[in-house]
Design a protein around this motif. Structure first.
Motif, short mmCIF file in Angstrom:
data_model
loop_
_atom_site.label_atom_id
_atom_site.label_comp_id
_atom_site.label_asym_id
_atom_site.label_seq_id
_atom_site.Cartn_x
_atom_site.Cartn_y
_atom_site.Cartn_z
N ARG A 20 82.27 -42.15 27.86
CA ARG A 20 82.23 -40.69 27.78
C ARG A 20 82.36 -40.08 29.17
NH1 ARG A 20 77.12 -37.69 25.14
NH2 ARG A 20 76.10 -38.72 26.90
N GLU A 21 81.66 -40.64 30.12
CA GLU A 21 81.71 -40.12 31.48
C GLU A 21 83.12 -40.24 32.06
OE1 GLU A 21 79.65 -40.99 35.83
OE2 GLU A 21 78.62 -41.62 33.99
N VAL A 22 83.75 -41.40 31.86
CA VAL A 22 85.09 -41.61 32.41
C VAL A 22 86.13 -40.77 31.68
CG1 VAL A 22 86.91 -43.31 32.78
CG2 VAL A 22 84.54 -43.93 33.22
N PHE A 23 86.07 -40.74 30.35
CA PHE A 23 87.05 -39.96 29.58
C PHE A 23 86.93 -38.47 29.87
CE2 PHE A 23 87.27 -43.47 26.21
CZ PHE A 23 88.51 -43.89 26.65
N GLN A 24 85.71 -37.97 29.97
CA GLN A 24 85.53 -36.55 30.22
C GLN A 24 85.99 -36.17 31.62
OE1 GLN A 24 81.46 -35.54 29.23
NE2 GLN A 24 81.84 -35.66 27.03
N LEU A 106 86.11 -28.80 29.75
CA LEU A 106 87.22 -29.32 30.56
C LEU A 106 87.90 -30.48 29.84
CD1 LEU A 106 88.77 -29.04 33.18
CD2 LEU A 106 87.14 -30.62 34.24
N PHE A 107 87.12 -31.29 29.17
CA PHE A 107 87.66 -32.42 28.42
C PHE A 107 88.60 -31.93 27.31
CE2 PHE A 107 86.66 -35.90 25.18
CZ PHE A 107 87.55 -36.79 25.74
N GLU A 111 92.73 -32.47 27.18
CA GLU A 111 93.40 -33.15 26.08
C GLU A 111 94.37 -32.23 25.34
OE1 GLU A 111 93.39 -36.40 25.53
OE2 GLU A 111 92.18 -36.44 27.35
N MET A 112 94.03 -30.94 25.21
CA MET A 112 94.93 -29.99 24.55
C MET A 112 96.19 -29.79 25.38
SD MET A 112 93.83 -28.95 21.58
CE MET A 112 94.58 -27.36 21.25
N PHE A 167 82.12 -23.32 33.85
CA PHE A 167 82.00 -24.76 33.66
C PHE A 167 83.33 -25.45 34.01
CE2 PHE A 167 78.72 -22.96 30.98
CZ PHE A 167 77.62 -23.75 31.28
N ILE A 168 84.44 -24.84 33.59
CA ILE A 168 85.75 -25.42 33.87
C ILE A 168 86.05 -25.39 35.38
CG2 ILE A 168 88.24 -25.10 33.54
CD1 ILE A 168 87.66 -24.15 30.73
N ALA A 169 85.68 -24.29 36.01
CA ALA A 169 86.00 -24.10 37.43
C ALA A 169 84.81 -24.40 38.34
CB ALA A 169 86.48 -22.67 37.65
#
Length: 208
Positions: A20-24, A106-107, A111-112, A167-169
């Motif tokens: 989860r940590e790596v994918f996110q 961000l995840f 992906e989108m 959160f994204i930035a």
């Protein structure tokens, strides 16, 4: 037998948390199985024993992370509340969820952008369809003159932008505001306190 089962569950949990940590952080394409194995403190062959491919592991992380979080957010939009009260409740509870899962926005965005079809149907079912009653509620309140004179979709996007963008930035704002991790967490807590009232103030018209 119980010890073996316990060990297996513990290993799977370590793999899941590491993945989860790596994918996110890196998304499906950027993640490497060796990095996940290293982070889980297991060898790569053991990782492949549990999950034969990166795609299968990603699917597991996706199911247990995204699918749990997004429906909760959608449910907040359909609480049976007057609009002003719903706005405060939605912002407050949404921020609670995202603070507990700060990498999720961000995840999802990553992906989108990388493969829109991967999450498309899920996003339509879990967000697109469920947001319609909320948009209709805003339209009805606008017709009554109770909200600012903007389309419901614009109001919705404004609200989501106010909540998600910090959160994204995060790395950008940490630099601009000269804050370390602890300082930025305090900033988010302050934002959580002030944002419900602020959102109401920019959406609802004050009664005369």
């Amino acid at each position: 037998m119980e010890d073996k089962t316990t060990d297996q569950s513990s290993t799977e949990l370590k793999i899941f948390e590491a993945a989860r940590e790596v994918f996110q952080a890196k998304g499906l394409e950027g993640a490497r199985m060796q990095e996940i194995a290293d982070k889980a403190e297991i060898n790569k062959s053991m990782l492949h024993y549990y999950y034969r491919s990166k795609a299968k592991l990603f699917e597991k992380v996706y199911q247990l992370s995204i699918i749990k979080v997004i429906p909760k957010i959608a449910e907040l939009l359909n609480e049976n509340l007057p609009l002003e009260q719903k706005l405060r409740s939605f912002v407050d509870k949404y921020l609670e969820i995202v603070k507990a899962n700060p990498d999720i926005p961000l995840f999802v965005l990553h992906e989108m952008n990388k493969d829109p079809n991967r999450l498309r149907n899920f996003m339509i079912d879990q967000i697109g369809k469920k947001v319609q009653p909320f948009l209709q509620q805003i339209r009805e309140e606008r017709e009554k003159g109770n909200t600012v004179d903007l389309p419901a979709e614009q109001i919705m996007v404004n609200i989501m932008s106010l909540m998600i963008f910090p959160f994204i930035a995060r790395p950008v704002f940490k630099t601009i505001l000269d804050k370390d991790d602890e300082g930025y967490e305090a900033f988010i807590e302050e934002r959580h306190r002030i944002l419900p009232d602020y959102v109401v103030s920019i959406v609802m018209k004050k009664s005369s």
